[in-house]
Design a protein around this motif. Structure first.
Motif, mmCIF file in Angstrom:
data_model
loop_
_atom_site.group_PDB
_atom_site.id
_atom_site.type_symbol
_atom_site.label_atom_id
_atom_site.label_comp_id
_atom_site.label_asym_id
_atom_site.label_seq_id
_atom_site.Cartn_x
_atom_site.Cartn_y
_atom_site.Cartn_z
ATOM 1 N N PRO A 151 -4.895 -5.001 -10.621
ATOM 2 C CA PRO A 151 -3.641 -4.614 -9.817
ATOM 3 C C PRO A 151 -3.681 -4.757 -8.438
ATOM 4 O O PRO A 151 -4.687 -4.756 -7.688
ATOM 5 N N PRO A 152 -2.516 -5.119 -7.835
ATOM 6 C CA PRO A 152 -2.703 -5.228 -6.017
ATOM 7 C C PRO A 152 -3.269 -3.851 -5.467
ATOM 8 O O PRO A 152 -2.760 -2.839 -6.219
ATOM 9 N N GLU A 153 -4.180 -3.781 -4.637
ATOM 10 C CA GLU A 153 -4.735 -2.783 -3.811
ATOM 11 C C GLU A 153 -3.707 -2.682 -2.525
ATOM 12 O O GLU A 153 -3.277 -3.426 -2.026
ATOM 13 N N PRO A 154 -3.649 -1.464 -2.089
ATOM 14 C CA PRO A 154 -2.828 -0.998 -1.046
ATOM 15 C C PRO A 154 -3.356 -1.476 0.400
ATOM 16 O O PRO A 154 -2.448 -1.191 1.370
ATOM 17 N N ILE A 168 3.348 -1.730 -1.074
ATOM 18 C CA ILE A 168 3.616 -0.891 0.119
ATOM 19 C C ILE A 168 1.850 -0.686 0.803
ATOM 20 O O ILE A 168 0.989 -0.058 -0.027
ATOM 21 N N ARG A 169 1.658 -1.078 1.924
ATOM 22 C CA ARG A 169 0.362 -1.071 2.509
ATOM 23 C C ARG A 169 0.002 0.251 3.303
ATOM 24 O O ARG A 169 1.017 1.055 3.698
#
Length: 175
Positions: A151-154, A168-169
């Motif tokens: 999954p994408p990490e922030p 959302i970074r």
């Protein structure tokens, strides 16, 4: 009655709706889908449209749900559904080997994901994966499984993300 259940479902050319006592089957150019029909929900075909109604006043809510599911089945067998995924990260790539999706996602080993029955997986480029099929729920489930491998990490946004997803970074730790 539910607002959703009141709307009729248009049946495009080449799509057949087969109603049994305990199940509903939709057949079209992209395949056949079947669901169990709950008690208290009546489905009739009038003027090339399917109309749902609740035989029991307590079953009004489930009638709207069944209407939405049958409408998705009709769209699935006529047009189909697709979900696009993007791989973000240095060295992250995807390729097809026969019916298996081969993913390199920064682990020490490649991830081999076999395409389930009724689902087509394609890789237009090394960083794109397209999941297609007639069943909306299964297309979403397979796309979620592929996304779940990384999954994408922030912080940098690396990982497998949906093409329409915004990450959302978070701000990096201050020294």
């Amino acid at each position: 009655m539910s607002r959703v259940a009141k709307k009729p479902i248009a049946l495009p050319k080449g799509v057949e709706l087969n109603i049994q006592a305990d199940s509903v089957a939709v057949k079209g150019p992209k395949g056949t889908l079947t669901i169990a029909k709950p008690a208290g929900v009546e489905i009739k075909i009038e003027d090339g449209q399917a109309v749902l109604s609740a035989a029991d006043p307590a079953r009004i809510a489930i009638t709207g749900t069944i209407r939405a599911i049958v409408a998705n089945m009709v769209k699935g067998v006529s047009e189909g559904f697709e979900r696009k995924l993007e791989l973000v990260g240095v060295g992250y790539r995807a390729s097809m080997q026969g019916k298996d999706l081969n993913l390199s996602l920064g682990y020490s080993h490649p991830i081999v994901f076999p395409a389930p029955e009724g689902i087509t997986i394609a890789t237009p480029s090394q960083t794109e994966v397209v999941v297609q099929g007639a069943d909306k729920q299964r297309v979403g489930e397979v796309a979620a499984k592929i996304r779940g491998f990384r999954p994408p990490e922030p912080y940098k946004g690396k990982g497998v993300k949906y093409s329409d997803e915004t990450i959302i970074r978070k701000e990096a730790k201050k020294a």
